[in-house]
Scaffold this motif. Structure first.
Motif: not given
Lengths: 384, 384
Positions: A22, A47, A60-61, A63-65, A67-68, A76-79, B81-82, B244
């Motif tokens: 992160r 991305y 995991t997750g 991308p959300n971390a 964005a935070h 919008y976010t995605q791995r 992956d999301q 998040h």
């Protein structure tokens, strides 16, 4: 379909980092936004190229971390995962997001945190990408490299020293790269006498295990000028697979995914290999630099080794390859590597590569997943 | 920018399967190609929605494996992956690949293999997507659901039975779905008296752990007719994040990602909620069906529970929700779920939904990652 521009780039220090995935992603992401003078609130798509944060770190997750951490919500976010070519796949995904009109400001951040694991653990996580038949027989990527190198040297009557010279060249370039993991020159003798890893390949024929992150910022070319005086345009991009089972390949010295993704990128750009001034190739193993040079038609089949002997690929040669130091000396944090290749090409063509600067208007990056199982190729050119 | 069509769809049996992730992906992928009458050699891009094959099974690189198993090489391939919304993210990625002109035939296959792990292990793998602060305090997604349900019931004076009625409705629909994991009607009393999991939510408020896969095939709308008499067009698509860290949300009963991704999808489609005839919502927990109905403006804030009481969301109601049985009875193989939502909407609008068929020209699917951390919404309409 809008032309897609790159208006910012960043990379963190590569190496052994006291930071988690992160932290690394946030560091590169923020630096990239700062480089372009773009606020995180302007980011529409985000991305993250990453192979295995769950396996390496139990997290995991990410991308959300990110964005935070960048205050980019509700972007919008995605791995994007394509194993060791996740970074190149991220460039392709980011390009698609802008070219499709879905996003007018796309941030791509690639990263991996690996060095807290033992080399054995890391090799095992990476080896999980191979076909189960190969994996269960104990085949890892380094062993494929040894087999391919032996075949290449034998079939094309190439000297073993030619592979050592790839390592020597890329280490020399890495000395000029402040972000590289290894900034240490080596000589041919050192490479030839290093410990054997996968016969005939020795220690300096392999890239290291690395922590690091890199980022690129994409927007429609028509608005790029409002952010930057000099920027890059993605002229061509392509992606392709080769057999998942390596022993099913008719000729293991031909990388089918390199050939096909390169063909797509050249066709889209309306360019030929002669138009490429500088290239970053995926030298996870020295032999791969030769196989990609041939797959991209930088050299005829079986003759790439003659280029390193002639010195055409050094930083002051006709077509420098891996001015960044390559994966070899810069390091190879899986998800970051393809993005860092893009970083180097971007810096070269906007004349911001510092002591590594070469004379280049057009650059190419080729990112290889597995042992050529999946490959992306991107061509960028400078605009001002 | 070309309009993007869906010309084929498939899903495997969901449930406890004697098969690995590779088998499940190949099964759905081949069925989807067969459904559309398209050869695997025509596939240009192949996306795999999957959250955690490495963590569940020690196997990565599954997109390459799938390209191999379908004989789709040299098609470009990549994993999307999301977390729990990987399937919806896959729809967005596949749409971008066609809309950008990068691919004229894109196969999306989503899947997950979970049941060989204990419920505790699976819950732990899923919980790794949460913020580390929450994760280390022992917070899992079911516990968030309990907290949100308690707040919702209290704030909006909704009866506890209204949540039970969501489970009853979706179980009733699942009986009509031959691919569903549970094909068993339940009544309100059974749901209200089931073992407590996360107060006030009980066993039947939660979806199960599931193995399964689903697939969709995309191409430019202008060539869709050459493959199918009836097909679907992606009218609108959107994606967005929310915080998040769940406790940072100003109002945990508002799902910001649902609101924003829905807004994008409605805007692109030029539609309003009144245009939606049928919807698949991400009922991982019963409370989420209410929160998504409100986020998508199917009901005013705090009043979605009145719709289930009035019966408007049953299969013969004004706007049926989760005709497939939803995640609740169909099961929730993470990477497959969003694709399976798309499968249901596709089948409904091309009038091929068998005993579940409703009168629908336009359908919407909303796929939620984490506890609303990332959301995608897609609107499709039928063409003939």
């Amino acid at each position: 379909m809008p032309d897609v521009a790159v208006i910012g780039a960043s990379m963190t220090q590569f190496g052994q980092r006291e930071a988690w995935i992160r932290d690394l992603l946030a560091e590169a992401g923020q630096q990239c936004l700062d480089d372009a003078g773009v606020e995180s609130s302007e980011v529409e798509h985000l991305y993250v190229s990453n192979m295995a944060s769950g396996e390496f770190e139990g997290q995991t997750g990410v991308p959300n971390a990110l964005a935070h951490d960048l205050a980019a919500i509700p972007a919008y976010t995605q791995r994007v995962d394509q194993t060791s070519s996740s970074g190149g796949a991220g460039i392709y995904a980011a390009w698609q997001s802008v070219a499709s009109g879905a996003s007018e400001m796309t941030l791509l951040v690639g990263g991996e945190k690996m060095t807290h694991r033992t080399t054995g653990e890391a090799t095992d996580i990476i080896a999980s990408l191979t076909h189960p038949v190969e994996y269960k027989q104990g085949v890892t990527l380094p062993s494929f490299a040894g087999l391919a190198a032996r075949l290449y040297l034998d079939r094309f009557d190439a000297p073993r020293e030619s592979l050592a010279k790839v390592a020597v060249k890329n280490h020399a370039n890495g000395v000029r790269n402040p972000h590289a993991q290894f900034r240490k020159e080596i000589d041919v003798e050192t490479a030839m006498e290093a410990p054997m890893v996968a016969d005939p390949l020795r220690l300096y024929d392999f890239c290291p295990i690395t922590d690091g992150s890199a980022a690129l910022l994409f927007c429609p070319a028509e608005v790029a000028r409002s952010y930057a005086d000099e920027y890059a345009v993605v002229s061509g991009v392509g992606g392709a697979t080769d057999t998942h089972v390596v022993h099913e390949r008719v000729d293991p010295t031909t990388m089918g995914g390199v050939v096909e993704s390169g063909r797509q990128a050249y066709e889209m750009a309306g360019m030929s290999p002669d138009d490429i001034d500088v290239a970053e190739l995926h030298d996870m193993f020295t032999i791969l630099e030769f196989l990609q040079m041939e797959g991209l038609d930088f050299a005829p089949k079986g003759e790439a080794w003659k280029e390193i002997e002639a010195g055409t690929t050094t930083i002051d040669g006709e077509r420098p390859i891996n001015t960044s130091g390559g994966l070899k000396s810069k390091g190879h944090p899986l998800g970051a590597s393809g993005v860092a290749q893009g970083y180097e090409i971007y810096k070269q063509i906007v004349d911001d590569a510092g002591s590594r600067q070469v004379d280049a208007d057009v650059g190419l990056a080729c990112n290889v997943g597995g042992f050529g199982n999946c490959v992306t190729t991107v061509i960028m050119e400078g605009r001002q």
